[in-house]
Write a protein that holds these residues in place. Structure first.
Motif, short mmCIF file in Angstrom:
data_model
loop_
_atom_site.label_atom_id
_atom_site.label_comp_id
_atom_site.label_asym_id
_atom_site.label_seq_id
_atom_site.Cartn_x
_atom_site.Cartn_y
_atom_site.Cartn_z
N TRP A 183 -38.77 -36.16 -18.63
CA TRP A 183 -38.99 -36.60 -20.01
C TRP A 183 -40.39 -36.22 -20.47
CZ3 TRP A 183 -43.05 -39.69 -21.03
CH2 TRP A 183 -43.57 -40.46 -19.98
N ASP A 184 -41.38 -36.26 -19.57
CA ASP A 184 -42.75 -35.91 -19.94
C ASP A 184 -42.86 -34.40 -20.16
OD1 ASP A 184 -45.47 -36.60 -20.45
OD2 ASP A 184 -45.98 -35.77 -18.47
N ARG A 185 -42.17 -33.62 -19.36
CA ARG A 185 -42.18 -32.16 -19.53
C ARG A 185 -41.57 -31.78 -20.88
NH1 ARG A 185 -40.40 -29.84 -13.58
NH2 ARG A 185 -41.47 -31.46 -12.42
N VAL A 186 -40.45 -32.43 -21.22
CA VAL A 186 -39.80 -32.15 -22.49
C VAL A 186 -40.73 -32.54 -23.64
CG1 VAL A 186 -37.85 -32.75 -23.99
CG2 VAL A 186 -37.47 -32.34 -21.55
N SER A 187 -41.36 -33.69 -23.53
CA SER A 187 -42.31 -34.14 -24.56
C SER A 187 -43.46 -33.15 -24.71
CB SER A 187 -42.83 -35.54 -24.19
OG SER A 187 -43.80 -35.95 -25.12
N GLN A 188 -44.00 -32.70 -23.60
CA GLN A 188 -45.10 -31.73 -23.64
C GLN A 188 -44.62 -30.41 -24.26
OE1 GLN A 188 -47.62 -31.28 -20.10
NE2 GLN A 188 -46.66 -33.16 -19.30
N ALA A 189 -43.40 -29.99 -23.91
CA ALA A 189 -42.86 -28.74 -24.47
C ALA A 189 -42.76 -28.80 -25.98
CB ALA A 189 -41.49 -28.45 -23.85
N VAL A 190 -42.34 -29.95 -26.50
CA VAL A 190 -42.26 -30.13 -27.95
C VAL A 190 -43.66 -30.09 -28.55
CG1 VAL A 190 -41.62 -31.74 -29.79
CG2 VAL A 190 -40.05 -31.35 -27.88
N ARG A 191 -44.58 -30.80 -27.95
CA ARG A 191 -45.96 -30.85 -28.48
C ARG A 191 -46.62 -29.48 -28.50
NH1 ARG A 191 -46.34 -35.59 -25.46
NH2 ARG A 191 -47.64 -34.62 -23.90
N ILE A 192 -46.37 -28.64 -27.51
CA ILE A 192 -47.03 -27.34 -27.48
C ILE A 192 -46.21 -26.24 -28.15
CG2 ILE A 192 -48.41 -27.92 -25.44
CD1 ILE A 192 -46.51 -26.22 -23.74
N GLY A 193 -45.08 -26.62 -28.70
CA GLY A 193 -44.29 -25.68 -29.50
C GLY A 193 -43.34 -24.79 -28.73
N LEU A 194 -43.03 -25.15 -27.49
CA LEU A 194 -42.04 -24.34 -26.76
C LEU A 194 -40.68 -24.44 -27.40
CD1 LEU A 194 -42.78 -24.78 -22.95
CD2 LEU A 194 -42.96 -22.73 -24.32
N ASN B 75 -41.61 -25.73 -15.59
CA ASN B 75 -42.88 -25.34 -14.95
C ASN B 75 -44.12 -25.88 -15.65
OD1 ASN B 75 -41.65 -23.86 -12.87
ND2 ASN B 75 -41.41 -22.10 -14.21
N ILE B 76 -43.97 -26.73 -16.64
CA ILE B 76 -45.13 -27.26 -17.37
C ILE B 76 -46.07 -28.02 -16.45
CG2 ILE B 76 -45.85 -28.99 -19.08
CD1 ILE B 76 -43.63 -27.99 -20.88
N SER B 77 -45.53 -28.95 -15.71
CA SER B 77 -46.35 -29.77 -14.80
C SER B 77 -45.45 -30.42 -13.78
CB SER B 77 -47.12 -30.83 -15.60
OG SER B 77 -46.20 -31.72 -16.22
N ASN B 78 -46.06 -31.16 -12.90
CA ASN B 78 -45.29 -31.86 -11.88
C ASN B 78 -45.13 -33.32 -12.30
OD1 ASN B 78 -43.87 -32.28 -9.58
ND2 ASN B 78 -45.65 -32.40 -8.24
N THR B 79 -44.54 -33.52 -13.48
CA THR B 79 -44.33 -34.85 -14.03
C THR B 79 -42.84 -35.06 -14.24
OG1 THR B 79 -44.57 -34.04 -16.29
CG2 THR B 79 -46.58 -34.81 -15.19
N PRO B 80 -42.44 -36.28 -14.57
CA PRO B 80 -41.01 -36.52 -14.84
C PRO B 80 -40.49 -35.61 -15.95
CG PRO B 80 -42.20 -38.60 -14.71
CD PRO B 80 -43.23 -37.51 -14.69
#
Length: 172
Positions: free
Chosen positions: A161-172, A154-159
């Motif tokens: 790999w981008d969601r996983v990358s964002q999850a790591v960056r924001i500490g999920l 549910n992070i965003s409507n992106t691919p």
């Protein structure tokens, strides 16, 4: 969660066969529950995303510090063999009783394979008991994994790999 994400990222890239894996924890209940959740979530997420990837389950025998005592080490190996059968694993990564002493030699590896195969034969045809503690642990692991996976999806409507990358960056 990491195994499921790796599976989905590989499937997204066209991988048609993938192995998800887990390691022996020392708790029969947790290991059987983990295997159940991993197999179930892998199948569900592959269907949900519309992939045709074949998924296999790999079990790694004890990855922690090995007992120096030969009998205890062999008992740990035998427990791992039982877990691999009871969990319905497609592959087992075998450890040796010499893991506590250093890098195992060829004979130690051969002995561990023989011990594991024999132990697995003793449990041939057995099925895991899925009531009581195992069911409670399945529910706990499944809820935690789904909570985290849903947050990532549910992070965003992106691919993915981008969601996983964002999850790591924001500490999920």
């Amino acid at each position: 969660v990491v195994e499921i994400l790796e599976l989905l990222l590989a499937a997204e890239q066209g991988v048609t066969s993938f192995a998800v894996s887990f390691a022996q924890t020392g708790s029969l209940v947790q290991d059987l529950a983990t295997a159940s959740v991993l197999k179930g979530l892998a199948a569900k997420k592959i269907r949900d995303f519309g992939f045709k990837t074949s998924v296999k389950l790999v079990f790694h025998q004890w990855m922690g510090a090995f007992p120096h005592d030969r009998i205890r080490a062999e008992a740990l190996i035998s427990q791992g063999a039982a877990i691999s059968v009871l969990s319905g694993s497609d592959k087992v990564v075998v450890k040796t009783r010499n893991e506590a002493l250093g890098i195992p030699d060829a004979q130690s590896n051969a002995d561990a394979v023989i011990t594991t195969k024999y132990s697995m034969e003793l449990f041939n045809g057995a099925h895991a008991i899925v009531g009581g503690d195992v069911s409670e642990e399945v529910e706990s692991i499944e809820n935690a994994a789904n909570h985290l996976l849903d947050a990532i999806f549910n992070i965003s409507n992106t691919p993915l790999w981008d969601r996983v990358s964002q999850a790591v960056r924001i500490g999920l």
